[in-house]
Design a protein around this motif. Structure first.
Motif, short mmCIF file in Angstrom:
data_model
loop_
_atom_site.label_atom_id
_atom_site.label_comp_id
_atom_site.label_asym_id
_atom_site.label_seq_id
_atom_site.Cartn_x
_atom_site.Cartn_y
_atom_site.Cartn_z
N VAL A 42 0.87 -1.19 0.00
CA VAL A 42 0.00 0.00 0.00
C VAL A 42 0.90 1.23 0.00
O VAL A 42 1.55 1.54 1.00
N PHE A 43 0.95 1.92 -1.14
CA PHE A 43 1.81 3.09 -1.25
C PHE A 43 1.12 4.32 -0.64
O PHE A 43 -0.10 4.34 -0.44
N GLU A 44 1.93 5.31 -0.35
CA GLU A 44 1.41 6.53 0.26
C GLU A 44 0.36 7.17 -0.64
O GLU A 44 0.55 7.31 -1.86
N TYR A 55 -5.29 -9.56 3.84
CA TYR A 55 -4.07 -8.99 3.30
C TYR A 55 -2.96 -8.97 4.35
O TYR A 55 -3.21 -8.78 5.53
N ARG A 56 -1.73 -9.17 3.85
CA ARG A 56 -0.52 -8.96 4.65
C ARG A 56 0.16 -7.72 4.07
O ARG A 56 0.59 -7.73 2.92
N ILE A 57 0.26 -6.67 4.86
CA ILE A 57 0.77 -5.40 4.37
C ILE A 57 2.30 -5.44 4.28
O ILE A 57 2.98 -5.72 5.26
N VAL A 58 2.81 -5.15 3.07
CA VAL A 58 4.24 -5.17 2.81
C VAL A 58 4.83 -3.79 3.09
O VAL A 58 4.25 -2.77 2.70
N ASP A 59 5.96 -3.76 3.75
CA ASP A 59 6.63 -2.49 4.06
C ASP A 59 7.16 -1.87 2.77
O ASP A 59 7.94 -2.48 2.04
N VAL A 60 6.74 -0.64 2.48
CA VAL A 60 7.17 0.04 1.25
C VAL A 60 8.11 1.19 1.54
O VAL A 60 8.30 2.07 0.70
N SER A 61 8.69 1.21 2.72
CA SER A 61 9.64 2.27 3.06
C SER A 61 10.94 2.05 2.30
O SER A 61 11.15 1.04 1.63
N GLY A 62 11.85 3.00 2.41
CA GLY A 62 13.14 2.85 1.74
C GLY A 62 13.05 3.21 0.27
O GLY A 62 12.65 4.32 -0.09
N GLU A 63 13.39 2.27 -0.58
CA GLU A 63 13.44 2.54 -2.02
C GLU A 63 12.11 2.99 -2.57
O GLU A 63 12.04 3.86 -3.43
N ALA A 64 11.03 2.41 -2.04
CA ALA A 64 9.71 2.75 -2.58
C ALA A 64 9.36 4.20 -2.38
O ALA A 64 8.63 4.80 -3.18
N THR A 65 9.88 4.82 -1.31
CA THR A 65 9.52 6.20 -1.03
C THR A 65 10.16 7.18 -2.00
O THR A 65 9.82 8.35 -2.02
N LYS A 66 11.11 6.71 -2.83
CA LYS A 66 11.74 7.60 -3.80
C LYS A 66 10.80 7.91 -4.96
O LYS A 66 11.00 8.88 -5.68
N ALA A 67 9.82 7.04 -5.16
CA ALA A 67 8.89 7.23 -6.28
C ALA A 67 7.96 8.40 -6.01
O ALA A 67 7.57 8.65 -4.88
N ALA A 76 5.74 -8.26 -2.81
CA ALA A 76 4.28 -8.17 -2.76
C ALA A 76 3.65 -8.93 -3.92
O ALA A 76 4.27 -9.13 -4.98
N ASP A 77 2.40 -9.34 -3.72
CA ASP A 77 1.60 -9.95 -4.78
C ASP A 77 0.81 -8.90 -5.55
O ASP A 77 0.57 -9.03 -6.74
N GLN A 78 0.38 -7.87 -4.83
CA GLN A 78 -0.44 -6.82 -5.40
C GLN A 78 0.04 -5.45 -4.89
O GLN A 78 0.72 -5.37 -3.86
N SER A 79 -0.31 -4.42 -5.61
CA SER A 79 0.04 -3.05 -5.20
C SER A 79 -1.22 -2.20 -5.16
O SER A 79 -2.17 -2.43 -5.91
N LEU A 80 -1.22 -1.23 -4.27
CA LEU A 80 -2.36 -0.31 -4.15
C LEU A 80 -1.83 1.12 -4.13
O LEU A 80 -0.94 1.45 -3.34
N ILE A 81 -2.38 1.95 -5.01
CA ILE A 81 -2.10 3.38 -4.97
C ILE A 81 -3.42 4.12 -4.76
O ILE A 81 -4.48 3.64 -5.15
N GLY A 82 -3.35 5.26 -4.12
CA GLY A 82 -4.56 6.03 -3.86
C GLY A 82 -4.32 7.51 -4.05
O GLY A 82 -3.18 7.99 -3.94
N VAL A 83 -5.37 8.23 -4.34
CA VAL A 83 -5.26 9.67 -4.55
C VAL A 83 -6.43 10.39 -3.91
O VAL A 83 -7.58 9.93 -3.98
N VAL A 84 -6.13 11.49 -3.27
CA VAL A 84 -7.15 12.41 -2.76
C VAL A 84 -7.18 13.59 -3.71
O VAL A 84 -6.15 14.23 -3.95
N ARG A 85 -8.35 13.90 -4.27
CA ARG A 85 -8.47 15.01 -5.22
C ARG A 85 -9.20 16.17 -4.54
O ARG A 85 -10.35 16.03 -4.14
N ARG A 86 -8.49 17.27 -4.46
CA ARG A 86 -9.09 18.46 -3.82
C ARG A 86 -9.87 19.23 -4.88
O ARG A 86 -9.32 19.72 -5.87
#
Length: 288
Positions: free
Chosen positions: A154-156, A195-207, A226-236
């Motif tokens: 689960v990405f930021e 779900y088992r949440i995978v740590d995305v810190s480190g290299e992933a935070t550069k994206a 990870a088996d799957q990835s999740l991205i999310g967006v808040v639209r103002r």
């Protein structure tokens, strides 16, 4: 009533994940099973060690036989021999007529308990042990049939500001609210058991701006296991209105597996967390 400490260490083993890959959908799943420990704290005058060793041996043989008789599973010697699951446990006799059994099933790849139960059974004769084994084997089989949780990165959550004059950079308050959204979504999905949440810190935070990279997050997620990835967006939409959305992809194929969008203008920024958790839970947990 509690098991003595002599049994508990067997349930705290650190199991290293094995590199296994089923040959196909019909391949039998490897199950490793150590002999259960046995402790007699009943303080009975007669020494029953030989009888207990015989009954425990018969108990373990029957348990392995029952699991192996199901075509979905095959007994293996250890996690290093291709086991997807490991079964461990211990039995304690606490009085003349009462015994306790502690049994755990570990998903080796996920390094997660899928079963951890304490049972009691009465009697200390062959029939009592046989009844206990039949019950325990049913419980273990049920645990083995439970699907392993999906490893999900689960990405930021990101902010897409569509107001006429967005502020330069990400305001500290926005960053704080986005962090709350991400943490709450991870917690809700992790607690669901799916779900088992995978740590995305480190290299992933550069994206950055994953929402615009056409699935580039899947490569990062796959590298992290990870088996799957999740991205999310808040639209103002305005300073007091927002919408939000998310997307889940298979990291191997890049295929979109699920997506959701609030579709409605909701409340102010302090409501981001509540709206995101509700949307993700409805689409990924409650509908399955």
């Amino acid at each position: 009533m509690h098991l003595s400490r002599s049994i508990l260490p067997a349930l705290l083993l650190i199991v290293c994940p094995a590199a296994y890959s089923p040959a196909g959908a019909e391949a039998a799943i490897g199950v490793a099973m150590d002999d259960f420990s046995y402790t007699d704290t009943s303080a009975e005058p007669a020494n029953q060690t030989a009888a207990h060793e015989r009954r425990l041996s018969a108990f373990m043989a029957a348990l392995r036989r029952d699991i192996g008789a199901d075509g979905r599973y095959r007994p293996v010697a250890s996690a290093q021999d291709g086991a997807a699951f490991k079964v461990i446990g211990g039995i304690q006799k606490t009085s003349t007529l009462v015994q306790w059994a502690k049994v755990a099933v570990i998903d080796v790849g996920a390094r997660k308990l899928v079963m951890d139960k304490l049972y009691t059974f009465r009697g200390d004769n062959d029939e009592a042990w046989q009844r206990a084994e039949m019950f325990v084997s049913r419980e273990v089989m049920a645990a083995l049939a439970t699907p392993a949780p999906v490893a999900l990165a689960v990405f930021e959550f990101e902010l897409e500001d569509t107001t006429a004059a967005p502020a330069a950079g990400l305001a500290a308050s926005d960053a704080s609210y986005l962090a709350e959204v991400t943490a709450s979504v991870r917690e809700a999905l992790g607690q669901s058991g799916r779900y088992r949440i995978v740590d995305v810190s480190g290299e992933a935070t550069k994206a950055r701006a994953l929402r615009d990279c056409d699935g580039c997050e899947t490569a990062i997620a796959q590298k992290l296991g990870a088996d799957q990835s999740l991205i999310g967006v808040v639209r103002r939409v305005s300073r007091t209105e927002y919408t939000l959305g998310f997307q889940v992809r298979d990291v191997r194929t890049g295929a979109v597996l699920a997506r959701g969008d609030s579709g409605l203008r909701l409340g102010a920024d302090y409501s981001w967390k509540r709206g995101a958790v509700r949307l993700v839970s409805e689409r990924l947990v409650e509908t399955r």
